[in-house]
Every structure is written in structure tokens, then in C-alpha cells.
Enzyme design. Structure first.
Site, short mmCIF file in Angstrom:
data_model
loop_
_atom_site.label_atom_id
_atom_site.label_comp_id
_atom_site.label_asym_id
_atom_site.label_seq_id
_atom_site.Cartn_x
_atom_site.Cartn_y
_atom_site.Cartn_z
N HIS A 307 0.83 -1.20 0.00
CA HIS A 307 0.00 0.00 0.00
C HIS A 307 0.85 1.24 0.00
CE1 HIS A 307 -4.13 -1.24 1.31
NE2 HIS A 307 -3.49 -2.37 1.55
N HIS A 350 -4.03 -0.68 12.11
CA HIS A 350 -3.37 0.60 12.13
C HIS A 350 -3.52 1.28 13.48
CE1 HIS A 350 -3.26 4.82 10.01
NE2 HIS A 350 -2.07 4.45 10.45
N GLU A 356 -8.41 10.31 13.04
CA GLU A 356 -9.05 10.03 11.75
C GLU A 356 -10.57 10.03 11.91
OE1 GLU A 356 -7.54 6.43 10.07
OE2 GLU A 356 -5.50 6.83 10.75
N HIS A 381 -11.57 7.46 14.84
CA HIS A 381 -10.48 6.66 15.39
C HIS A 381 -9.43 7.64 15.89
CE1 HIS A 381 -12.08 3.64 12.25
NE2 HIS A 381 -12.67 3.43 13.41
N HIS A 387 -7.37 0.42 14.92
CA HIS A 387 -8.51 0.28 14.04
C HIS A 387 -8.06 -0.45 12.78
CE1 HIS A 387 -6.55 4.10 13.07
NE2 HIS A 387 -6.95 3.92 11.82
#
Ligand SMILES: [Fe+2]
Length: 453
Positions: A307, A350, A356, A381, A387
Site C-alpha cells: 500500500h 493501524h 481520523e 479513530h 482500528h
């Protein structure tokens, strides 16, 4: 989508526009006598002495000067904008999720007894969390909004900072001092500090005209396009796709009475005028509201494996004092191809040094089951709270056969990411449809089996 108004394009450009020929002075800002007896007025978006690359101001040429208005009156939140009276009080690291604000839910006015009355954009704003203080020009707030009627004979300005407005359902048309700006779902708009506007609701059908979405308010600086680094000169949000209004005057309302609402140090004030504030016949400058069609975003990501971080999807950023660290980023997760080989493709597990706030705007988000995170839902979050994909999404993505996969055009998610810790309003926990089962979506992950020695 066909837009009903004409625009001028280019992020941060210096624009010049007039809706009456000859209204805009040539070669100077402040003639001794303006054409048609117009009044010249400067609106400063940065300090006079800000570096040239950051300096923002606009000159307006209007029928009456803004200064011509009645005294400011302090207004109670309950009278005009109850949700602005909600202040962030609660510190919690808990992972939080809210289901969509529903037409029938009493939360929409934050006053259950008032649930049957019309709700305009200002009344429908609902503060979810905040950090800092506008009087220190430091911090931000996050809101949701729900509205079913237009502001009529009224306008609003925010002295506390810029407003980024993100419709999730329905369309808003913003009548601003500098012109008309339509913002359907799938677009985003920014109204900078101090610019007066009225939000009009466009009927979605013969039976409904509801509009809902989210708002990010920043107490300092302005939104910018992020640097692209090694990506190069192209990709992500292209400057030319940002549209700015043309000068527009509604001659029929020029001499009517208006009420102007102001948010100043998180209080509500009101003054009255005997003339419209939407009387700018011409303007030039680079301090103006703008909108952007999120479908124009050119996504970039890994094309072999693993990613890129979600910062790759940043549309707009508001910088902090620390280089590379945003006060707030506006990020989207747009329709795109996923092509990575031998990779767990949805967002990974994460923990982050940033906060977030996620919003599902349309379709199914690839890290959450559709039932738990439908369009209109949002989640928070907070800093260092773990999360990631829920059990169902994890199981699917960890076992699926990896072919190039298109996330459909019907999907769109977004995130407000901030380096600050948010305090949550107790009203967001009590009045908005909080999903009290949220954290159970991460229960029962089977343990990995490691060798005994
Ligand atoms: Fe994250």
C-alpha cells in the site's frame, strides 16, 4: 453532471469578474469614484504582510458598503444554531461510529420538541468534536449537517475560520458574496473565513429536499493543495479543476431586509441590514470560495504490491507549524483499480499519531461490512487507538483471489485527518445515532498459530 452556473477555474488563481460591463476598475483597486457609484472594499484573508506566495485578498465593488448595517446582537444558540453551542468536552480514546442522520430522527435540530420544524443549514449544523480555540487561531471542529430548507433573506459568515463543506446526500447551492456555487453530493466546497453565504437546498425529488453531509472547520490558515513530491507535477487533484464563482447580483433582492448571522469566538451574533449583502457587482483577487468535483481526482497508488499510505489520496490540506504535519487533511477514497499482487488490499490494521474521522459518502467501503458503515455513516479513530478492517472484511480480503479489481464508481469515502486530539461533544454521544456495537466488529479474530518452539 451538468452545472447550472458558469465558473472561472484554477486553484488559488487571481481572478477578475464583473456582471455589469465596466464595473471592475482597470489598473487600480480603489478609484476616487468607482463606476456606477459602486463602493470598493477589500477583504483580507491573510495578514497584509504575509509572503506573496501565501497572500490572499479580494477587492469587491458593491452596491452598498458592508459597513452599513445594524448593531451586532448576541443570540442564544437555541434560537438559531443549537448545534454550534455543543462544545467538545469528552476525552475518550474509544473507537466511535455513528449511523446516518435520519430524516425522522429528532437529533436533526438537536431539539426533540422542534423536530417538525424546517431546518436550514445553520440550524442543522451539529458539532461532533473540536480541538483548540478560534480566539487563539488554533484548532478545528468537525460537524455533521442535516437540512431540508433554504436560508431565505438570511446569510451567515464564520469569523472563526474556513469551512470545508462536504455534502453526502442532496445538493447545496451556496449564494456567496462572490457569486453562486453549486455543491452536489460528490463535490466539496470551501468557504473561507468571513465570506457571507446562504445555503440553499435543491429538491432531490418531488417528495424530498433533504440534504446532509459533513463540515470541517479550521481555525487558522487556509486549505491548500498538497505537495506531490516524487509523484511529479501531475496527479491527485489538478489545480485547473477547482471552480470559483463569477460575480452575481440578484437585482430583485438588493433593497430587501436581511439578517446576517455570525459565528465569532464560537458565539452566535446577528445584525440586520436594509439591503442585500449579495450585491457585489465585480471583484478581483485570490480570496474566494471554491468547489471541486471529487470525480476529477486522479488517484495514484502502488502498481505492484503493498500500500501507499492514505495520504496519497489527499485532496486539500491545511498546514500546521510543523513541516509535513497537517492541522487537517481532507482525504478521499475514490473509485479506482486495486491491482496489488500478494497484498492484503483493504486498509490495514493501524494505530496512528493522527486523529481520523471517516465518512462513507456512497456505496460500500472496502474495509467495513456494508451494514455497519452505510452511506452517511461516520466513525472516529483517535490518536493511537487501534482500528482497521472488521472481521468479515478481513476474512474476505485475506482469502480472495487477487485479480485486478475495480472499486465501482458508486463508491466514495472520505476522511478528515488531524494531528490534534479531539474532544467529543456529549450531544454527539447522546443525540446522534451512535453505534453502540461498533467495537464488536473486531472481536473473535482467530489467533495465529505459531510453532511451540
Ligand atoms: Fe487509519
Amino acid at each position: 453532471m451538468k452545472l447550472r452556473y458558469d465558473y472561472q477555474y484554477g486553484f488559488g488563481n487571481h481572478f477578475a469578474t464583473e456582471c455589469v460591463p465596466g464595473a471592475l476598475p482597470v489598473g487600480q483597486n480603489n478609484p476616487q469614484k468607482c463606476a456606477y457609484g459602486l463602493y470598493a472594499e477589500q477583504l483580507s484573508g491573510t495578514a497584509f504582510t504575509a509572503p506573496r506566495s501565501a497572500n490572499q485578498r479580494t477587492w469587491m465593488y458593491r452596491v452598498r458598503p458592508s459597513v452599513d448595517h445594524g448593531a451586532y446582537q448576541r443570540v442564544s444558540f437555541a434560537e438559531r444554531a443549537p448545534g454550534l453551542g455543543f462544545r467538545g468536552q469528552i476525552a475518550t480514546p474509544e473507537r466511535l461510529r455513528w449511523q446516518p442522520r435520519d430524516d425522522a430522527a429528532p437529533d436533526r435540530t438537536a431539539d426533540a420538541a422542534d423536530a417538525d420544524t424546517d431546518t436550514d443549514f445553520l440550524r442543522g449544523l451539529f458539532r461532533i468534536g473540536e480541538n483548540g480555540l478560534p480566539e487563539d487561531r488554533n484548532g478545528l471542529s468537525i460537524y455533521s449537517y442535516w437540512c431540508n430548507t433554504s436560508m431565505d433573506g438570511e446569510a451567515f459568515y464564520n469569523a472563526d475560520g474556513d469551512l470545508l463543506i462536504l455534502p453526502q446526500q442532496g445538493e447545496l447551492v451556496l449564494q456567496t458574496e462572490l457569486g453562486m456555487l453549486e455543491v452536489p453530493a460528490g463535490h466539496v466546497a470551501v468557504v473561507p473565513r468571513g465570506i457571507r453565504f446562504a445555503a440553499r437546498v435543491v429538491p432531490m425529488s418531488d417528495t424530498t429536499s433533504t440534504s446532509r453531509g459533513f463540515v470541517l472547520e479550521v481555525y487558522d490558515r487556509h486549505f491548500e493543495l498538497p505537495d506531490l513530491g516524487p509523484i511529479g507535477a501531475n496527479g491527485c487533484a489538478a489545480p485547473r479543476d477547482f471552480r470559483y464563482p463569477l460575480a452575481y447580483v440578484d437585482r430583485d433582492t438588493l433593497q430587501s431586509s436581511w439578517r446576517i448571522w455570525a459565528k465569532f469566538q464560537n458565539q452566535i451574533f446577528m445584525y440586520e441590514t436594509d439591503h442585500s449583502v449579495f450585491d457585489v457587482v465585480a471583484w478581483h483577487g485570490n480570496y474566494a470560495p471554491f468547489a471541486y468535483d471529487l470525480d476529477r481526482f486522479c488517484p495514484v497508488n502502488a502498481v505492484r504490491f503493498d500500500h501507499m499510505d492514505p495520504s496519497i489520496f489527499t485532496v486539500l490540506t491545511c498546514r500546521s507549524d510543523e513541516p509535513g504535519v497537517a492541522l487537517a487533511d481532507f482525504v478521499i477514497f475514490p473509485p479506482r483499480w486495486n491491482v496489488q499482487e500478494h497484498t492484503f488490499r483493504p486498509p490495514y490494521f493501524h494505530r496512528n499519531c493522527m486523529t481520523e474521522f471517516m465518512m462513507n459518502l456512497a456505496g460500500e467501503y472496502d474495509a467495513k461490512s456494508a451494514a455497519g458503515f452505510p452511506p452517511g455513516a461516520c466513525s472516529l479513530h483517535s490518536i493511537m487507538s487501534a482500528h482497521g478492517p472488521d472481521l468479515e472484511s478481513f476474512a474476505r480480503a485475506a482469502t480472495e483471489q487477487l485479480r485486478p479489481k475495480r472499486l465501482p464508481d458508486s463508491t466514495l469515502a472520505a476522511m478528515f485527518e488531524t494531528s490534534r486530539m479531539l474532544r467529543i461533544t456529549k450531544e454527539a454521544l447522546e443525540l446522534l445515532p451512535l453505534d453502540r456495537t461498533y467495537t464488536s466488529c473486531w472481536r473473535d479474530f482467530p489467533p495465529a498459530t505459531i510453532p511451540s518452539s
